[in-house]
Enzyme design. Sequence first.
Site, PDB file in Angstrom:
ATOM      1  N   TYR A   1      -1.788  -0.052  11.028  1.00  0.00           N
ATOM      2  CA  TYR A   1      -1.941  -0.762   9.749  1.00  0.00           C
ATOM      3  C   TYR A   1      -0.758  -0.502   8.833  1.00  0.00           C
ATOM      4  O   TYR A   1      -0.103  -1.436   8.344  1.00  0.00           O
ATOM      5  CB  TYR A   1      -3.232  -0.338   9.060  1.00  0.00           C
ATOM      6  CG  TYR A   1      -3.236  -0.659   7.580  1.00  0.00           C
ATOM      7  CD1 TYR A   1      -3.095  -1.975   7.136  1.00  0.00           C
ATOM      8  CD2 TYR A   1      -3.354   0.351   6.623  1.00  0.00           C
ATOM      9  CE1 TYR A   1      -3.072  -2.269   5.770  1.00  0.00           C
ATOM     10  CE2 TYR A   1      -3.337   0.056   5.274  1.00  0.00           C
ATOM     11  CZ  TYR A   1      -3.198  -1.257   4.852  1.00  0.00           C
ATOM     12  OH  TYR A   1      -3.165  -1.544   3.514  1.00  0.00           O
TER      13      TYR A   1
ATOM     14  N   LYS B   1       2.296  -3.027   7.431  1.00  0.00           N
ATOM     15  CA  LYS B   1       2.569  -3.266   6.012  1.00  0.00           C
ATOM     16  C   LYS B   1       4.002  -2.854   5.670  1.00  0.00           C
ATOM     17  O   LYS B   1       4.676  -3.522   4.876  1.00  0.00           O
ATOM     18  CB  LYS B   1       1.573  -2.518   5.135  1.00  0.00           C
ATOM     19  CG  LYS B   1       0.165  -3.078   5.161  1.00  0.00           C
ATOM     20  CD  LYS B   1       0.097  -4.508   4.622  1.00  0.00           C
ATOM     21  CE  LYS B   1       0.284  -4.566   3.121  1.00  0.00           C
ATOM     22  NZ  LYS B   1       0.083  -5.948   2.594  1.00  0.00           N
TER      23      LYS B   1
ATOM     24  N   THR C   1       0.823  -1.207   0.000  1.00  0.00           N
ATOM     25  CA  THR C   1       0.000   0.000   0.000  1.00  0.00           C
ATOM     26  C   THR C   1       0.855   1.255   0.000  1.00  0.00           C
ATOM     27  O   THR C   1       1.973   1.269   0.545  1.00  0.00           O
ATOM     28  CB  THR C   1      -0.915   0.022   1.240  1.00  0.00           C
ATOM     29  OG1 THR C   1      -1.571   1.290   1.352  1.00  0.00           O
ATOM     30  CG2 THR C   1      -0.104  -0.193   2.510  1.00  0.00           C
ATOM     31  N   ASP C   2       0.299   2.334  -0.565  1.00  0.00           N
ATOM     32  CA  ASP C   2       1.003   3.616  -0.529  1.00  0.00           C
ATOM     33  C   ASP C   2       1.024   4.233   0.862  1.00  0.00           C
ATOM     34  O   ASP C   2       1.769   5.178   1.125  1.00  0.00           O
ATOM     35  CB  ASP C   2       0.384   4.605  -1.529  1.00  0.00           C
ATOM     36  CG  ASP C   2      -1.076   4.943  -1.248  1.00  0.00           C
ATOM     37  OD1 ASP C   2      -1.676   4.342  -0.325  1.00  0.00           O
ATOM     38  OD2 ASP C   2      -1.635   5.790  -1.962  1.00  0.00           O
ATOM     39  N   GLU C   3       0.229   3.683   1.788  1.00  0.00           N
ATOM     40  CA  GLU C   3       0.183   4.255   3.134  1.00  0.00           C
ATOM     41  C   GLU C   3       1.500   4.103   3.883  1.00  0.00           C
ATOM     42  O   GLU C   3       1.735   4.794   4.878  1.00  0.00           O
ATOM     43  CB  GLU C   3      -0.968   3.651   3.930  1.00  0.00           C
ATOM     44  CG  GLU C   3      -2.327   3.978   3.329  1.00  0.00           C
ATOM     45  CD  GLU C   3      -3.482   3.691   4.268  1.00  0.00           C
ATOM     46  OE1 GLU C   3      -3.321   3.860   5.492  1.00  0.00           O
ATOM     47  OE2 GLU C   3      -4.554   3.307   3.768  1.00  0.00           O
TER      48      GLU C   3
END
Length: 357
Positions: free
Chosen positions: A159, A163, A133-135
Amino acid sequence: MTILVTGGAGFIGSNFVLDWLTQSDERIVNLDKLTYAGSRASLLPIDGDDRHQLIVADICDERAVSDLLVEHRPRAVVHFAAESHVDRSLDDPGVFLRTNIDGTFNLLRCALTFFRQLPSNEAASFRFLHVSTDEVYGSLSADEPAFSESNAYRPNSPYSASKAASDHFVRAWHHSFGLPTLTTQCSNNYGPRQFPEKLIPLVITNALAEKPLPIYGDGRNVRDWLHVSDHCDALRCVLASGTLGETYNVGGNNERANIDLVRAICTALDELQPRAAGSYAELITFVKDRPGHDRRYAIDNRKITSQLGWSPRHTVESGIRATIEWYLANSQWLNAVRSEAHEAWLDQQYREGENPA
């Protein structure tokens, strides 16, 4: 030929499985724990298809994963399985650590053992594709350039931290042990079969049920929106042609503020299924912002477009309309995946701390 997909009963995973089988006869072994966000209902279109086998197991189960690899001898592992909702990670970070970190570690360990036992011709074509994810890159201000693959990791939620850790393990397994890995960082996905806790399906389902449409804070948080079918195209492209050990950002080139996106959904619903009491936009409610809420995500996808020739096909406008049409036509799926516990969680999450401003 076979590929092993983890989390293939979840949102992106199920779309990938269905999309794959419309374009290929290559068999899929689908490993999914069937937690609250994974459902057999998402796989009904391929029920009875001999090319697909669903195995209900935990990616943290070393024996189960090892046995699957030995039995089915996949040429690739495509790893979607993850806890992915930021709000839930704030409530119970430990679940995210176990699935996203421990689960990925176990997959890597089992995949490496399997890879080392392959004959040279099979080892040369084996791939481990990790979907992230880009998060992990953190938050951008309004005038900062979009995230590139060289951005430093700055995760701000349990979260995204989990990741980020899993990404680092994947990188380490490639550089330390030679496992042929690939990693993708995607922007916010939307489309069919998304569990109705995420913004777009939540707004659609709440609107149709005449419930409030909750918007965190001032609604000006910006996300880059990627239709799930475009994401699946990108993953097939990376799996087929990506350079081993590399990371590819996958974005939709569709930055929108949350409030603008919700208003666009309301406008489309007003046309597709008019509300007797007026516009669905009248249901918009601002609620207390989530802790550590990232202000803006934006993806620079020039690497995958220039090197691998992929580009997104959907605009937000076309994609949102198609998504709403899917939900309107698939109420049975929605009823199958919802539960009383889920509805209670949503009520608690968004009714506490309402912000009349």
